[in-house]
Design a protein around this motif. Structure first.
Motif, mmCIF file in Angstrom:
data_model
loop_
_atom_site.group_PDB
_atom_site.id
_atom_site.type_symbol
_atom_site.label_atom_id
_atom_site.label_comp_id
_atom_site.label_asym_id
_atom_site.label_seq_id
_atom_site.Cartn_x
_atom_site.Cartn_y
_atom_site.Cartn_z
ATOM 1 N N HIS A 204 0.822 -1.211 0.000
ATOM 2 C CA HIS A 204 0.000 0.000 0.000
ATOM 3 C C HIS A 204 0.860 1.266 0.000
ATOM 4 C CE1 HIS A 204 -3.794 -2.018 0.166
ATOM 5 N NE2 HIS A 204 -3.354 -2.794 1.134
ATOM 6 N N LYS A 205 2.012 1.210 0.615
ATOM 7 C CA LYS A 205 2.924 2.351 0.565
ATOM 8 C C LYS A 205 3.439 2.551 -0.853
ATOM 9 C CE LYS A 205 7.193 4.197 2.569
ATOM 10 N NZ LYS A 205 8.313 3.967 3.524
ATOM 11 N N GLY A 212 1.306 6.202 -7.497
ATOM 12 C CA GLY A 212 0.502 7.413 -7.394
ATOM 13 C C GLY A 212 -0.986 7.111 -7.407
ATOM 14 N N ILE A 213 -1.370 5.996 -6.786
ATOM 15 C CA ILE A 213 -2.774 5.584 -6.774
ATOM 16 C C ILE A 213 -3.187 5.233 -5.347
ATOM 17 C CG2 ILE A 213 -2.100 3.209 -7.355
ATOM 18 C CD1 ILE A 213 -4.769 2.920 -8.794
ATOM 19 N N ILE A 240 -9.798 3.592 -15.723
ATOM 20 C CA ILE A 240 -9.516 2.219 -15.310
ATOM 21 C C ILE A 240 -8.194 1.754 -15.934
ATOM 22 C CG2 ILE A 240 -10.317 -0.173 -15.345
ATOM 23 C CD1 ILE A 240 -11.949 1.705 -13.547
ATOM 24 N N GLU A 241 -7.998 2.025 -17.200
ATOM 25 C CA GLU A 241 -6.758 1.644 -17.879
ATOM 26 C C GLU A 241 -5.560 2.330 -17.241
ATOM 27 O OE1 GLU A 241 -7.731 2.812 -21.819
ATOM 28 O OE2 GLU A 241 -8.695 0.897 -22.340
ATOM 29 N N ASP A 242 -5.723 3.612 -16.899
ATOM 30 C CA ASP A 242 -4.639 4.346 -16.250
ATOM 31 C C ASP A 242 -4.327 3.744 -14.887
ATOM 32 O OD1 ASP A 242 -2.811 6.699 -15.933
ATOM 33 O OD2 ASP A 242 -4.231 7.194 -14.328
ATOM 34 N N GLU A 245 -2.336 0.545 -15.267
ATOM 35 C CA GLU A 245 -0.940 0.825 -15.599
ATOM 36 C C GLU A 245 -0.163 1.241 -14.360
ATOM 37 O OE1 GLU A 245 0.789 0.435 -18.382
ATOM 38 O OE2 GLU A 245 -0.942 -0.440 -19.397
ATOM 39 N N ARG A 246 -0.793 2.000 -13.495
ATOM 40 C CA ARG A 246 -0.133 2.436 -12.255
ATOM 41 C C ARG A 246 0.108 1.248 -11.315
ATOM 42 N NH1 ARG A 246 -0.516 8.078 -11.130
ATOM 43 N NH2 ARG A 246 -1.489 9.219 -12.843
ATOM 44 N N ILE A 247 -0.858 0.341 -11.261
ATOM 45 C CA ILE A 247 -0.686 -0.868 -10.455
ATOM 46 C C ILE A 247 0.445 -1.723 -11.022
ATOM 47 C CG2 ILE A 247 -1.794 -3.033 -9.759
ATOM 48 C CD1 ILE A 247 -4.456 -1.450 -9.685
ATOM 49 N N ARG A 248 0.478 -1.842 -12.333
ATOM 50 C CA ARG A 248 1.553 -2.617 -12.984
ATOM 51 C C ARG A 248 2.923 -2.002 -12.685
ATOM 52 N NH1 ARG A 248 1.921 -3.735 -19.535
ATOM 53 N NH2 ARG A 248 3.829 -5.011 -19.502
#
Length: 256
Positions: A204-205, A212-213, A240-242, A245-248
């Protein structure tokens, strides 16, 4: 609170009964469909819950704010459909979720308990000085339920499409770290990072500092080390796509 095993998602009748039998329990607030698990209650389960509450003189309130977000919609059974005269049962809901009308303060309830109807009416007038419903809210409710069925169907198609996008994206790009099951209800999906072997605080950190999510951690609902985070899919496909990508980016950074 009673246990809903993660895999089977069935009502734990014994534990629920034991809770209702306690002298200090006089009210049960039921969430249908269930948030945060996305469970859709069957008619048999609802009848069993209602009977256990009645046998123990426990008032049953069913919060059905997510009622319009069920896949498929035919699976949803409202507690309102099983209420009999003078049952100590009340169903409450509103349009804040389905039609994004949180800016119009409103809610409504359905019951056949004349006593509580009178008590609520009296309390609203004497305690809150609200003797009549908002004409704007009434117009919005009428329009929603008589003219907007097609819009709700399209909304659910969009939500389902977002869920499928998340599932496919994780399978293709992040299956080493994550897993995801499309929930039966709500627009809130739980993504598991159990396969990553990473602890919850680290993940989570990193989601905040690297990706940045901001997402809701599982520890808000279960234990501190719960290895899930919540993804709200009630948004545009682009967002959702953005977010994916941030999670990836986050997990590829953690995997280095």
């Amino acid at each position: 609170m009673f246990t809903i095993p993660r895999k089977k998602h069935f009502l734990n009748i014994e534990e629920f009964t034991s809770l209702c039998e306690r002298e200090d329990v006089t009210l049960y607030i039921h969430c249908s469909p269930h948030n945060p698990t996305g469970k859709v209650w069957t008619k048999d389960e609802l009848l069993e819950i209602k009977k256990i509450c009645a046998d123990n003189n426990v008032y049953l309130i069913s919060d059905e704010i997510h009622m319009d977000f069920v896949r498929p919609k035919e699976d949803f059974v409202s507690v309102a459909s099983i209420i009999e005269d003078n049952d100590l049962v009340l169903v409450t809901t509103g349009l804040g979720k389905s039609f994004n009308l949180a800016s119009i303060p409103h809610s409504y309830f359905i019951t056949k308990d004349r006593t509580i109807t009178s008590d609520i009416t009296t309390a609203m007038g004497s305690r809150y000085n609200v003797n009549t419903a908002s004409s704007l809210a009434l117009a919005a409710i009428e329009a929603a339920y008589t003219e907007c069925g097609e819009w709700i169907d399209q909304l659910n198609e969009h939500v389902e499409g977002n869920f499928q996008l998340i599932s496919s994206y994780i399978d293709e790009h992040l299956s080493e770290y994550l897993s995801f099951d499309v929930p039966k209800a709500t627009y809130l999906g739980w993504i598991s990072f159990e396969k990553s072997g990473l602890d919850a605080d680290t993940v989570h950190k990193a989601l905040v500092e690297v990706g940045g999510i901001a997402v809701s951690p599982g520890k808000l609902y279960l234990d501190a080390e719960n290895k899930h985070f919540r993804f709200n899919v009630a948004s545009s496909r682009t967002r959702i796509e953005d977010g994916l990508e941030r999670i990836r980016k986050t997990f590829e950074h953690l995997g280095k």
